[in-house]
Design a protein around this motif. Structure first.
Motif, short mmCIF file in Angstrom:
data_model
loop_
_atom_site.label_atom_id
_atom_site.label_comp_id
_atom_site.label_asym_id
_atom_site.label_seq_id
_atom_site.Cartn_x
_atom_site.Cartn_y
_atom_site.Cartn_z
N GLU A 2 -11.58 28.01 -13.20
CA GLU A 2 -10.89 28.14 -14.61
C GLU A 2 -10.94 29.52 -14.60
O GLU A 2 -11.36 30.42 -14.95
CB GLU A 2 -11.21 28.02 -15.84
N GLU A 3 -11.90 30.24 -12.31
CA GLU A 3 -11.59 31.92 -12.54
C GLU A 3 -10.52 32.17 -12.07
O GLU A 3 -10.11 31.60 -10.89
CB GLU A 3 -13.17 31.39 -11.47
N TRP A 4 -10.62 33.06 -11.85
CA TRP A 4 -9.86 34.48 -11.26
C TRP A 4 -10.35 35.55 -10.56
O TRP A 4 -11.33 36.32 -10.33
CB TRP A 4 -9.16 35.03 -11.99
N LEU B 222 -13.55 43.76 -5.85
CA LEU B 222 -13.30 42.73 -7.23
C LEU B 222 -12.68 42.23 -6.04
O LEU B 222 -12.31 40.39 -7.39
CB LEU B 222 -11.76 44.25 -7.81
N ARG B 223 -12.12 41.54 -5.81
CA ARG B 223 -10.92 40.61 -5.44
C ARG B 223 -12.10 39.29 -5.20
O ARG B 223 -11.81 38.00 -5.18
CB ARG B 223 -10.76 40.86 -3.77
N GLU B 224 -13.33 39.89 -4.79
CA GLU B 224 -14.62 38.67 -4.95
C GLU B 224 -15.29 37.79 -5.68
O GLU B 224 -15.36 37.43 -5.89
CB GLU B 224 -15.66 39.36 -3.61
N SER C 58 -14.45 53.65 -0.56
CA SER C 58 -12.93 54.02 -1.36
C SER C 58 -12.39 52.97 -1.77
O SER C 58 -13.30 51.74 -1.91
CB SER C 58 -11.77 54.59 0.54
N ALA C 59 -11.35 53.18 -3.06
CA ALA C 59 -11.45 52.78 -3.99
C ALA C 59 -10.19 51.07 -3.11
O ALA C 59 -10.65 50.44 -3.79
CB ALA C 59 -9.87 53.88 -4.62
N GLU C 60 -10.22 51.32 -2.01
CA GLU C 60 -9.22 50.54 -1.81
C GLU C 60 -10.59 49.16 -0.90
O GLU C 60 -10.54 48.37 -1.48
CB GLU C 60 -8.84 50.14 -0.16
N THR C 61 -11.34 49.91 -0.85
CA THR C 61 -12.68 48.99 -0.14
C THR C 61 -13.07 48.29 -1.62
O THR C 61 -14.00 46.91 -1.59
CB THR C 61 -13.96 49.83 0.20
N ILE C 62 -13.38 49.47 -2.85
CA ILE C 62 -13.62 48.63 -4.23
C ILE C 62 -12.79 47.19 -4.57
O ILE C 62 -13.22 45.89 -4.35
CB ILE C 62 -13.86 49.91 -5.27
#
Length: 200
Positions: A153-155, A137-139, A128-132
């Motif tokens: 300096e990383e986000w 992406l958040r990781e 799912s897009a939510e899993t991605i």
């Protein structure tokens, strides 16, 4: 199960950007008009699979998936045979990243140029897009092009963080003023492909 037809070819296009692509939006802002043209062309050209591509995010994929899953909306923009074909399409999320890797290229005139390498990550439609977004992406972290990639300096790769980077850079550089925050952020964000592989 054995298919009596044996092997056969299907036409796929795994690199199709959307109006949400930020760095490569040649489609305007009317997503329904974009979807209608995309899905019409897919049927007319016998396309069986499309990689819905956006830089850093899956916003365009989510929007198209939602539209295709909404029978009423889909049939309001497409004739029945086209809507039916859209339902049968394999739609895959494809995220394009600007890599921290730079290569030197030589053009036909013999001049050397440094080019940043882009890379793509294609996901199964069963993810799912939510899993991605939540688990990948958040990781995954990005840093600003040209800045040292120290932990402070990383986000995380989120729309808000990309926009924040763009806003910050626009305050520092007059040449960025004519562009949106998200465009400037994406244009200057880079991701280490090894980090992406590790998280995957």
């Amino acid at each position: 199960m054995n298919d009596p037809r044996g092997s056969y070819w299907r036409r796929w296009d795994l690199h199709v950007h959307t109006p949400f692509s930020g760095l490569n939006n040649g489609f305007g802002t009317d997503f329904e008009a974009y979807a209608k043209e995309l899905l019409t062309r897919a049927k007319n050209n016998g396309i069986a699979c499309i990689g819905i591509t956006d830089y850093f995010l899956v916003d365009g994929y989510k929007e198209l998936r939602q539209l295709i899953d909404d029978d009423e909306k889909l049939r309001s923009i497409l004739e029945p045979s086209y809507a039916e074909h859209a339902k049968d399409l394999l739609i895959l999320p494809n995220i394009e990243f600007r890599s921290s890797t730079i290569i030197r290229r030589t053009d036909p005139q013999g001049k050397s140029h440094d080019s940043r390498v882009n890379f793509h990550i294609l996901f199964s439609d069963s993810v799912s897009a939510e899993t991605i977004e939540e688990d990948f992406l958040r990781e995954l972290k990005f840093s600003a092009d040209g800045a040292p990639a120290t932990p402070d300096e990383e986000w995380s790769v989120t729309r808000r963080n990309l926009e924040e980077l763009g806003k910050k850079l626009k305050e520092q550089h007059q040449s960025f003023q004519e562009h949106s925050d998200i465009f400037v952020g994406m244009m200057n964000a880079v991701v280490d492909h090894n980090a992406a592989i590790k998280i995957l």
